[in-house]
Design an enzyme around this catalytic site. Sequence first.
Site, PDB file in Angstrom:
ATOM      1  N   GLU A 281      -0.361 -10.839  -7.489  1.00 50.64           N
ATOM      2  CA  GLU A 281      -1.678 -10.290  -7.850  1.00 50.64           C
ATOM      3  C   GLU A 281      -1.573  -8.785  -7.641  1.00 50.64           C
ATOM      4  OE1 GLU A 281      -4.350 -11.777  -9.022  1.00 50.64           O
ATOM      5  OE2 GLU A 281      -3.522 -13.795  -8.890  1.00 50.64           O
TER       6      GLU A 281
ATOM      7  N   LYS B  15       2.262 -12.085   6.264  1.00 56.01           N
ATOM      8  CA  LYS B  15       2.305 -10.739   6.843  1.00 56.01           C
ATOM      9  C   LYS B  15       1.047  -9.978   6.460  1.00 56.01           C
ATOM     10  CE  LYS B  15       3.921  -6.746   5.555  1.00 56.01           C
ATOM     11  NZ  LYS B  15       2.879  -5.824   6.113  1.00 56.01           N
TER      12      LYS B  15
ATOM     13  N   GLY C  62       7.835  -6.953   5.753  1.00 59.00           N
ATOM     14  CA  GLY C  62       7.565  -7.587   4.458  1.00 59.00           C
ATOM     15  C   GLY C  62       8.838  -7.877   3.680  1.00 59.00           C
TER      16      GLY C  62
ATOM     17  N   GLU D 203      -3.465   3.691 -11.460  1.00 58.34           N
ATOM     18  CA  GLU D 203      -4.460   3.092 -10.569  1.00 58.34           C
ATOM     19  C   GLU D 203      -4.697   4.064  -9.417  1.00 58.34           C
ATOM     20  OE1 GLU D 203      -3.343  -0.380  -8.095  1.00 58.34           O
ATOM     21  OE2 GLU D 203      -5.225  -1.275  -8.763  1.00 58.34           O
TER      22      GLU D 203
ATOM     23  N   GLY E 236       5.749  -2.782   5.598  1.00 57.72           N
ATOM     24  CA  GLY E 236       6.329  -3.434   4.430  1.00 57.72           C
ATOM     25  C   GLY E 236       7.834  -3.406   4.431  1.00 57.72           C
TER      26      GLY E 236
ATOM     27  N   CYS F 242      -8.660  -4.025  -7.044  1.00 57.89           N
ATOM     28  CA  CYS F 242      -7.757  -4.119  -8.193  1.00 57.89           C
ATOM     29  C   CYS F 242      -8.524  -4.335  -9.485  1.00 57.89           C
ATOM     30  CB  CYS F 242      -6.729  -5.211  -7.964  1.00 57.89           C
ATOM     31  SG  CYS F 242      -7.403  -6.651  -7.172  1.00 57.89           S
TER      32      CYS F 242
ATOM     33  N   GLY G 144       3.248  -5.850  10.725  1.00 60.23           N
ATOM     34  CA  GLY G 144       4.399  -4.959  10.633  1.00 60.23           C
ATOM     35  C   GLY G 144       4.347  -4.199   9.322  1.00 60.23           C
TER      36      GLY G 144
HETATM   37  P1  NAI Z   1       1.544  -1.814  -0.979  1.00 58.51           P
HETATM   38  O1  NAI Z   1       1.743  -2.634  -2.185  1.00 58.51           O
HETATM   39  O2  NAI Z   1       2.640  -0.906  -0.540  1.00 58.51           O
HETATM   40  O3  NAI Z   1       1.167  -2.776   0.254  1.00 58.51           O
HETATM   41  C1  NAI Z   1       0.723  -4.105   0.128  1.00 58.51           C
HETATM   42  C2  NAI Z   1       1.457  -4.984   1.129  1.00 58.51           C
HETATM   43  O4  NAI Z   1       2.842  -4.993   0.805  1.00 58.51           O
HETATM   44  C3  NAI Z   1       1.365  -4.511   2.586  1.00 58.51           C
HETATM   45  O5  NAI Z   1       1.292  -5.630   3.440  1.00 58.51           O
HETATM   46  C4  NAI Z   1       2.695  -3.811   2.774  1.00 58.51           C
HETATM   47  O6  NAI Z   1       3.114  -3.792   4.122  1.00 58.51           O
HETATM   48  C5  NAI Z   1       3.606  -4.664   1.946  1.00 58.51           C
HETATM   49  N1  NAI Z   1       4.830  -3.998   1.517  1.00 58.51           N
HETATM   50  C6  NAI Z   1       5.016  -2.684   1.256  1.00 58.51           C
HETATM   51  N2  NAI Z   1       6.295  -2.457   0.912  1.00 58.51           N
HETATM   52  C7  NAI Z   1       6.933  -3.638   0.941  1.00 58.51           C
HETATM   53  C8  NAI Z   1       8.278  -4.051   0.679  1.00 58.51           C
HETATM   54  N3  NAI Z   1       9.218  -3.186   0.309  1.00 58.51           N
HETATM   55  N4  NAI Z   1       8.593  -5.370   0.808  1.00 58.51           N
HETATM   56  C9  NAI Z   1       7.646  -6.253   1.171  1.00 58.51           C
HETATM   57  N5  NAI Z   1       6.378  -5.915   1.446  1.00 58.51           N
HETATM   58  C10 NAI Z   1       6.009  -4.629   1.332  1.00 58.51           C
HETATM   59  O7  NAI Z   1       0.224  -0.954  -1.197  1.00 58.51           O
HETATM   60  P2  NAI Z   1      -0.240   0.350  -0.391  1.00 58.51           P
HETATM   61  O8  NAI Z   1       0.929   1.221  -0.070  1.00 58.51           O
HETATM   62  O9  NAI Z   1      -1.060  -0.079   0.729  1.00 58.51           O
HETATM   63  O10 NAI Z   1      -1.157   1.046  -1.485  1.00 58.51           O
HETATM   64  C11 NAI Z   1      -0.574   1.832  -2.515  1.00 58.51           C
HETATM   65  C12 NAI Z   1      -1.239   1.568  -3.844  1.00 58.51           C
HETATM   66  O11 NAI Z   1      -1.070   0.214  -4.211  1.00 58.51           O
HETATM   67  C13 NAI Z   1      -2.749   1.757  -3.890  1.00 58.51           C
HETATM   68  O12 NAI Z   1      -3.110   3.064  -4.121  1.00 58.51           O
HETATM   69  C14 NAI Z   1      -3.147   0.868  -5.023  1.00 58.51           C
HETATM   70  O13 NAI Z   1      -2.996   1.550  -6.243  1.00 58.51           O
HETATM   71  C15 NAI Z   1      -2.157  -0.258  -4.956  1.00 58.51           C
HETATM   72  N6  NAI Z   1      -2.736  -1.441  -4.287  1.00 58.51           N
HETATM   73  C16 NAI Z   1      -3.260  -2.420  -5.054  1.00 58.51           C
HETATM   74  C17 NAI Z   1      -3.856  -3.502  -4.474  1.00 58.51           C
HETATM   75  C18 NAI Z   1      -4.446  -4.570  -5.295  1.00 58.51           C
HETATM   76  O14 NAI Z   1      -5.109  -5.459  -4.783  1.00 58.51           O
HETATM   77  N7  NAI Z   1      -4.244  -4.558  -6.591  1.00 58.51           N
HETATM   78  C19 NAI Z   1      -3.973  -3.643  -3.018  1.00 58.51           C
HETATM   79  C20 NAI Z   1      -3.363  -2.563  -2.281  1.00 58.51           C
HETATM   80  C21 NAI Z   1      -2.778  -1.520  -2.917  1.00 58.51           C
END
Ligand code: NAI
Length: 495
Positions: free
Chosen positions: A253, A179, A215, A390, A211, A288, A209
């Site tokens: 990760e 996804k 997701g 973060e 999360g 990250c 789609g």
């Molecule tokens: P997120 O963790 O919500 O999104 C990452 C992925 O997870 C996306 O594909 C999203 O659709 C999916 N996702 C979200 N909720 C889910 C659920 N309940 N079940 C399954 N999949 C789900 O991150 P977001 O909202 O884009 O960013 C928020 C914060 O997360 C950022 O400010 C940052 O601090 C952190 N982040 C860290 C990353 C890293 O590489 N360490 C990458 C992206 C965000």
Amino acid sequence: MLDKAAEIHRQMLVGGEWVDSANGETIAVENPGNRTTLGHVPRGDAEDVDRAARAAATAFESWSKVTPRDRGRMLLKIAEDIETRTEEAARLIAAETGNALRTQARPEAALAADIFRYFGGLASELKGETLPLGEQVLSYSRREPIGVVGAIIPWNAPVSLASLKIAPALCAGNTIVLKAAEDAPLGVLMIAEICQAHLPPSVLNVLTGYGEDCGAALAAHPAVRKLSFTGSTDVGKLIMEAASHRIVPVSLELGGKSPSIVYPDANEDWAVEGIISAMRFTRQSQSCTAGSRLFLHGDIFDSFLEKLVEKTSTLKLGDPLDEETDMGAIISEKQFNRVCGYVEEGVQREDARLVMGGMPPTSGPLSKGYFALPTVFADASNDWRLAREEIFGPVLVAIRWEDEREAIRMANESHYGLAAFVWSRDIGCALRTAHAVEAGWVQVNQGAGQVLGQSYGGTKQSGIGREFSLEGMLDSFTQKKSVTVNLGLPGPELP
Ligand code: NAI
Ligand code: MG
């Protein structure tokens, strides 16, 4: 190429076909550099997840039996095709993520090809072991694929992160349902299109789609036998919880709040440049591994910051697609508002000193997109929210230290443990600190990005498992089976 006038409409890859979502709904993809709509992708949900997971489960039977060398060969062809289209991929990444073309999007597209090439070449390394149990017993192990991998990725480096899931999962003989992040699905769908030209149907399925509806359904699907997630620590916990219901292995990760510890003897230009690179300012610090807590020794605190401000001020902010641009836009309005919230809090604190940056401009060209200024707060406390959470934006906090033990204690005072950076010409001292810091990856006197072959991953709440390497592929995408054979049967009676 990107046609400014025409919106891009893309479909998802399910069971070897390009499809809309079953519900017919779509998600708009925004260009964060100018807040225009770039295109639409399907809003996949549980029904699409179910179709994709079933297709992947069926395809697993034959894909897992393709010889590893043949699977590797397909990955090598994918690498070649990506390479011929890197410029197209790079422009798409820049447009949908806001990451600057020259400093970020182009290197990312090139890395994606390298990832497929690296794992394609490792197909022969899916080896087992034999146990020396004597002449009468043959005991050996096999590295078998796990089954359907459910992979979920974020938007910050969408094309390389998609490649980092697809290539090792498929090389090891798994099939995959990936996804993409809702904010950056277009580059990933382009990679899917290139992959599909070389793969049997249903081996790779790519969904777009949100999360919560796509997701979460993927994490919970009974046909998924392995979960591989990159994103926030909060969602990582949900993935692990979903995995616990079926005892499915997980790789996570997650986030970081990585420390940079600067010794007095590193009060030089190379260290300042390294700190700028470690902070990933040219990725708007949406990384990250960003070294976002700067621990500066008291003796050099002001002079180092002066040099840092001078060099950081030369970064050119602007249109991600402009060759001159060093630093592009924040991915979305949600993230932009989040970053601005932290900056506002810092500006309002009486005990904080804003050294550069601050709130973004409200007029002029930069106000047309989600452009956050490189911002540095000095004399920060390690207890502040700005120093603990973060931010995922270009906000650096500089914290003073006098005693090495105090610096290490503060560096380790975090629920994260992803990356760390140590800066000193005294290598003995730098290594002592590198070993004392709680992190999955410590760099000494450099602030570079991950390289293929390095087992990369975090400790504490930064994650579980390793990626980027042969070891990462074997540990994350295969399971070991032992076979023990008794060779000591009585011989056939001779006539
Ligand atoms: P997120 O963790 O919500 O999104 C990452 C992925 O997870 C996306 O594909 C999203 O659709 C999916 N996702 C979200 N909720 C889910 C659920 N309940 N079940 C399954 N999949 C789900 O991150 P977001 O909202 O884009 O960013 C928020 C914060 O997360 C950022 O400010 C940052 O601090 C952190 N982040 C860290 C990353 C890293 O590489 N360490 C990458 C992206 C965000
Ligand atoms: Mg989210």
